[in-house]
Design a protein around this motif. Structure first.
Motif, PDB file in Angstrom:
ATOM      1  N   ARG A  94      14.172 -15.244  25.907  1.00 22.26           N
ATOM      2  CA  ARG A  94      13.106 -14.443  26.505  1.00 22.26           C
ATOM      3  C   ARG A  94      12.425 -13.591  25.429  1.00 22.26           C
ATOM      4  N   ILE A  95      11.103 -13.530  25.516  1.00 19.80           N
ATOM      5  CA  ILE A  95      10.304 -12.732  24.593  1.00 19.80           C
ATOM      6  C   ILE A  95       9.273 -11.935  25.389  1.00 19.80           C
ATOM      7  N   GLU A  96       8.582 -11.046  24.692  1.00 15.54           N
ATOM      8  CA  GLU A  96       7.405 -10.386  25.241  1.00 15.54           C
ATOM      9  C   GLU A  96       6.179 -11.051  24.642  1.00 15.54           C
ATOM     10  N   VAL A  97       5.141 -11.170  25.448  1.00 15.01           N
ATOM     11  CA  VAL A  97       3.912 -11.813  24.974  1.00 15.01           C
ATOM     12  C   VAL A  97       2.750 -10.828  24.852  1.00 15.01           C
ATOM     13  N   ASN A  98       2.890  -9.638  25.411  1.00 14.41           N
ATOM     14  CA  ASN A  98       1.862  -8.596  25.356  1.00 14.41           C
ATOM     15  C   ASN A  98       2.470  -7.293  24.866  1.00 14.41           C
ATOM     16  N   GLY A  99       1.612  -6.384  24.446  1.00 14.18           N
ATOM     17  CA  GLY A  99       2.044  -5.038  24.100  1.00 14.18           C
ATOM     18  C   GLY A  99       2.650  -4.928  22.712  1.00 14.18           C
ATOM     19  N   ALA A 100       3.178  -3.736  22.453  1.00  8.98           N
ATOM     20  CA  ALA A 100       3.736  -3.427  21.129  1.00  8.98           C
ATOM     21  C   ALA A 100       4.910  -4.326  20.777  1.00  8.98           C
ATOM     22  N   GLY A 101       5.656  -4.782  21.785  1.00 12.64           N
ATOM     23  CA  GLY A 101       6.816  -5.625  21.534  1.00 12.64           C
ATOM     24  C   GLY A 101       6.527  -7.115  21.551  1.00 12.64           C
ATOM     25  N   ALA A 102       5.250  -7.488  21.580  1.00 17.88           N
ATOM     26  CA  ALA A 102       4.897  -8.913  21.640  1.00 17.88           C
ATOM     27  C   ALA A 102       5.444  -9.647  20.423  1.00 17.88           C
ATOM     28  N   HIS A 103       5.996 -10.817  20.668  1.00 20.83           N
ATOM     29  CA  HIS A 103       6.503 -11.658  19.586  1.00 20.83           C
ATOM     30  C   HIS A 103       5.343 -11.999  18.651  1.00 20.83           C
ATOM     31  N   PRO A 104       5.573 -11.997  17.337  1.00 22.35           N
ATOM     32  CA  PRO A 104       4.493 -12.306  16.382  1.00 22.35           C
ATOM     33  C   PRO A 104       3.789 -13.636  16.655  1.00 22.35           C
ATOM     34  N   LEU A 105       4.520 -14.633  17.142  1.00 19.22           N
ATOM     35  CA  LEU A 105       3.898 -15.912  17.469  1.00 19.22           C
ATOM     36  C   LEU A 105       2.827 -15.721  18.536  1.00 19.22           C
ATOM     37  N   TYR A 106       3.145 -14.954  19.570  1.00 18.35           N
ATOM     38  CA  TYR A 106       2.174 -14.747  20.646  1.00 18.35           C
ATOM     39  C   TYR A 106       1.027 -13.840  20.207  1.00 18.35           C
ATOM     40  N   ARG A 107       1.271 -12.922  19.316  1.00 18.42           N
ATOM     41  CA  ARG A 107       0.142 -12.151  18.755  1.00 18.42           C
ATOM     42  C   ARG A 107      -0.829 -13.105  18.080  1.00 18.42           C
ATOM     43  N   TYR A 108      -0.275 -14.035  17.324  1.00 17.84           N
ATOM     44  CA  TYR A 108      -1.100 -15.017  16.606  1.00 17.84           C
ATOM     45  C   TYR A 108      -1.839 -15.943  17.581  1.00 17.84           C
ATOM     46  N   LEU A 109      -1.134 -16.480  18.563  1.00 17.56           N
ATOM     47  CA  LEU A 109      -1.759 -17.378  19.534  1.00 17.56           C
ATOM     48  C   LEU A 109      -2.941 -16.700  20.218  1.00 17.56           C
ATOM     49  N   LYS A 110      -2.754 -15.447  20.649  1.00 16.25           N
ATOM     50  CA  LYS A 110      -3.812 -14.731  21.360  1.00 16.25           C
ATOM     51  C   LYS A 110      -5.001 -14.438  20.447  1.00 16.25           C
ATOM     52  N   GLU A 111      -4.728 -14.171  19.194  1.00 14.62           N
ATOM     53  CA  GLU A 111      -5.804 -13.919  18.228  1.00 14.62           C
ATOM     54  C   GLU A 111      -6.628 -15.182  18.010  1.00 14.62           C
ATOM     55  N   GLN A 112      -5.942 -16.308  17.910  1.00 12.80           N
ATOM     56  CA  GLN A 112      -6.611 -17.580  17.624  1.00 12.80           C
ATOM     57  C   GLN A 112      -7.346 -18.152  18.826  1.00 12.80           C
TER      58      GLN A 112
END
Length: 167
Positions: A94-112
């Motif tokens: 389990r990971i977080e996909v939003n917020g300060a605790g978002a997994h770096p992968l999901y930060r990248y996916l959302k940016e792209q």
């Protein structure tokens, strides 16, 4: 240049899975939840996995409990839900996909691949990202998009040459 293959995913039993292990494959990355109205999409994701795995599609599930507390269980409970739908593709810790605790992968996916109107936040469970063989994010799909509706985009991504193909 950073790409999806530069990241790692947390494994349910500890440790990490380098996404580089799937370099040259097409990835369909989905934030999943066991108690969501979209949870039956697991079956459609499994169908895609079975239909296209030999051509290089890898479906990857990322459990997340940020939407309505719909993924409250531990790793074993999450695995059991996937088994109810016959899931054989990888489902990570389990990971977080939003917020300060978002997994770096999901930060990248959302940016792209921002969502509608350029929003970056994941709106709900079962948001899907299609990633090309080169690690570039090709498209983002809303939770309401059923897995079977992605076949055309997946087939187009699979038709692209592998990065190491010599022409």
């Amino acid at each position: 240049m950073t790409g999806v293959f530069d990241f790692e995913a947390p494994l349910p039993g500890g440790g990490v899975q380098p996404l580089a292990d799937w370099r040259g494959d097409v990835l369909l990355m989905v934030n999943v939840a066991s108690e969501c109205g979209f949870t039956p999409q697991y079956a459609g994701l499994q169908t895609l996995h079975e239909r296209y795995a030999a051509q290089g599609l890898r479906v990857l599930g990322f459990p997340c409990n940020q939407f309505g507390g719909q993924e409250p269980g531990d790793a074993e409970q999450i695995r059991a839900c996937g088994l109810n739908y016959g899931v054989t593709f990888p489902v990570f810790a389990r990971i977080e996909v939003n917020g300060a605790g978002a997994h770096p992968l999901y930060r990248y996916l959302k940016e792209q691949a921002p969502g509608a109107l350029g929003t970056r936040a994941i709106k709900w469970n079962f948001t899907k990202f299609l990633v090309g063989r080169d690690g570039a994010v090709l498209e983002r799909f809303a939770p309401q998009r059923k897995p079977q509706d992605l076949a055309g985009a997946i087939e187009q991504a699979l038709a692209a040459a592998r990065p190491d193909d010599v022409r």
